[in-house]
Motif scaffolding. Structure first.
Motif: not given
Ligand SMILES: [Fe+2]
Length: 276
Positions: A111, A113, A124, A160
């Motif tokens: 997916h 984000d 992140r 990822h």
């Molecule tokens: Fe993620």
């Protein structure tokens, strides 16, 4: 550094080592948490990936669906003095901070984000608190183990996935923060050891067709979820083009004549990879 490793460092990298005495205290605090764990983002996982918030806008640790906000400490940090000290020490402007528990034999499917968030520069960071060598991120054609003792950066707008094959539980702090000079100074020296990386092979046509046949056989017996998972898990075994795991699920359902399920997975692919 080779070209593909340089590309991988753009996606995931070690920032710096952390004070192990403080980190050990943080780890012990995390391991004794027994309330407020929430299963969110259920469609993104094989099941039972749990999170709890340490910073958000409500102060409620069970409020775990991330959004843009001016974050403050949640009530759980009142009982986690070492964790609070560590998070304050970075001086970052947090959007959200969670602690995440990935149990054995659990997968976060391929997916990307930040899809539904505002057009702001955010980043992140990960702090592993409890982990094992079978717990890895899959991205850029490799599996990368985020080792204990370091602060890590992940660029989650790239596709990822994550998995913990054998256990024990993988516990990470996940910090979403806004870009500022403090963040830029903190992340000015990114590295990745060869020992952190396991490059994945490409699958042959014969291997793909054998996996597809096995999934179709499972599906015809009525084991739809087992069939889907067997194909989605190939993302952790082979270096595959974007969305290929989803394409294989769609193909399997077309081969079974289950066109409604195939259509549903076309939509899943768009949502998870932010293609919609
Ligand atoms: Fe993620």
């Amino acid at each position: 550094m080779s070209g593909r490793k340089a590309e991988l460092v753009e996606q995931v990298a070690r920032i710096r080592d952390l004070d192990l005495r403080l980190l050990d205290r943080v780890s012990r605090e995390a391991l004794t948490l027994d309330r407020n764990w929430m299963v969110e983002y259920a469609r993104w996982q094989s099941g039972n990936w749990q999170t709890m918030s340490l910073y958000n806008d409500s102060g409620d640790p069970s409020d775990v669906a991330i959004r843009d906000c001016e974050a403050r400490e949640t009530t759980v940090l009142e009982h986690m003095p070492a964790t609070r000290e560590l998070l304050r020490s970075f001086g970052l402007k947090y959007m959200w901070v969670r602690i995440a528990r990935l149990p054995a034999n659990t997968f976060l499917w391929e997916h990307s984000d930040y899809r539904d968030l505002a057009d702001l520069e955010r980043h992140r960071l990960h702090i592993p608190l409890h982990t094992n060598r079978s717990a890895t991120l899959t991205l850029g054609g490799a599996r990368v183990h985020l080792g204990y003792g370091s602060l890590w950066r992940l660029v989650p707008t790239n596709r990822h996935g994550a998995c913990n094959l054998s256990g024990p539980d993988r516990l990470h702090i996940i910090m979403d923060c806004y870009a500022d000079d403090t963040f830029r100074d903190l992340t000015s020296n990114l590295t990745l050891d060869d020992n952190d990386i396991q490059w994945l092979p490409e699958a042959t046509d014969g291997e793909i067709s054998a996996h597809l046949d096995e999934a179709v056989a499972l599906g015809k017996l009525g084991y739809h979820q087992a069939a889907e998972h067997s194909l989605l898990k190939l993302f952790y075994q082979y270096s595959m083009p974007e969305g290929m795991g989803y394409d294989l699920v769609i193909r399997a359902y077309e081969m079974m004549g289950e066109h409604a399920r195939a259509e549903q997975w076309r939509l899943e692919k768009k949502v998870k990879l932010c293609l919609a």
